[in-house]
Design an enzyme around this catalytic site. Structure first.
Site, PDB file in Angstrom:
ATOM      1  N   ASP A 172      62.221 -20.523  70.084  1.00 13.60           N
ATOM      2  CA  ASP A 172      62.398 -21.129  71.409  1.00 13.60           C
ATOM      3  C   ASP A 172      62.266 -20.176  72.577  1.00 13.60           C
ATOM      4  OD1 ASP A 172      63.066 -23.594  70.390  1.00 13.60           O
ATOM      5  OD2 ASP A 172      65.219 -23.357  70.644  1.00 13.60           O
ATOM      6  N   GLU A 227      63.288 -21.262  76.470  1.00 15.26           N
ATOM      7  CA  GLU A 227      63.747 -22.315  77.370  1.00 15.26           C
ATOM      8  C   GLU A 227      64.068 -21.681  78.719  1.00 15.26           C
ATOM      9  OE1 GLU A 227      65.691 -25.963  74.941  1.00 15.26           O
ATOM     10  OE2 GLU A 227      67.012 -24.246  75.239  1.00 15.26           O
ATOM     11  N   GLU A 264      62.446 -23.150  64.037  1.00 19.41           N
ATOM     12  CA  GLU A 264      62.112 -23.255  65.462  1.00 19.41           C
ATOM     13  C   GLU A 264      62.209 -21.894  66.120  1.00 19.41           C
ATOM     14  OE1 GLU A 264      63.856 -26.700  67.306  1.00 19.41           O
ATOM     15  OE2 GLU A 264      64.078 -25.666  69.228  1.00 19.41           O
TER      16      GLU A 264
END
Length: 290
Positions: A103, A105, A101
């Site tokens: 990311d 955010e 993953e």
């Protein structure tokens, strides 16, 4: 007017219309809204995708394609005003218990307080590689471009073309690197007021709902994974990639490195590599190579 001139006059509006249609349908072509009961919408002549959050539910979408390496760009305009407790997540991820993953955010905050941009890299199901930043602009006032460059040597996170983080392939030190699992693009807007703002001290103000984030101008110059094969033919050799795929072996030049240092000096607010208390057995090996 000659017959060729008449043909051109007739065809020109048709060509423009086709180009507009291709541009306008980009979200329909590339993404599925996967949850939210109608809170995710494609609007503005299908050029903008919006996600909304209210007390009942958030919303999210995912890409139709899976990718194994690429340069992914998306323009986002984040939830304005009092966004405390909300999280807008925009990331690449594979599936399974040993997933990879990458990311972005965006952690909401009270009106007037800055958003926190949270980044992380997971490989084989393990993350704990957080770096957090303030931004040098208001990300709710207009659209800004958030990019992930992912090739076999490195992952570079960028904002409006300015690199904010680089995670290099250090498999030689025993550090897992995402390179074997194709990933989809995901995004969601959801309530995380148990942790998102000041460690959960500030809760979501539902009188401000619905909260809405907007997306436009998606671009993926990437290797699409389909039926067990990559559109780039090989996953490891730059020479096998198209000459248009300079990102496959791209690294930062000195100007980009200076921009990265500027961001990390002035806007980084958390770096796992500086958190010795969190790693009593010693910092992760990649932290010693910066």
């Amino acid at each position: 007017m000659s017959s060729s001139g008449l043909k051109f006059t007739f065809l020109m509006p048709l060509m423009v219309a086709c180009l507009m249609a291709a541009s306008a349908s980009i979200f329909h072509n590339n993404f599925d809204i996967t949850w939210g009961d109608g809170r995710g919408k494609i609007v503005n002549n299908r050029e903008v995708l919006t996600l909304s959050l209210d007390k009942a539910s958030g919303s999210g979408f995912q890409s139709k394609n899976e990718y194994l390496f690429g340069k992914i760009d998306m323009q986002l305009k984040l939830v304005p005003g009092n966004s405390a407790g909300t999280v807008t997540a925009y990331y690449l991820s594979s599936k399974g218990s040993t997933w990879d993953e990458i990311d972005f955010e965006f952690l909401g905050n009270l009106s007037g307080d800055p958003y926190i941009l949270h980044t992380n890299v997971f490989s084989q199901g393990k993350g704990n590689r957080e770096q957090q930043f303030y931004l040098w602009f208001d990300p709710t006032a207009d659209f800004h471009t958030y990019s992930i460059l992912w090739n076999p040597q490195r992952i570079i996170f960028s904002v409006d073309g300015t690199p904010i983080r680089e995670f290099k392939n250090m498999e030689s030190l025993g550090v897992p690197f995402p390179k074997n699992q194709p990933m989809r693009i995901y995004s969601s807007l959801w309530n995380a007021d148990d942790w998102a703002t000041r460690g959960g001290l500030v809760k979501t103000d539902w009188t401000q709902a619905p909260f809405t984030a907007s997306y436009r101008n998606f671009n993926a110059d990437a290797c699409v994974w389909s039926n067990g094969a990559s559109s780039c033919k090989s996953n490891t050799s730059p020479s096998s990639a198209s000459t248009n795929r300079a990102w496959f072996s791209q690294e930062m030049d000195s100007a980009k490195q200076q921009r990265l240092q500027w961001v990390q000096k002035n806007y980084m607010i958390y770096n796992y590599c500086n958190d010795a208390k969190r790693f009593p057995q010693g910092l992760p090996p990649e932290c010693n190579m910066s």
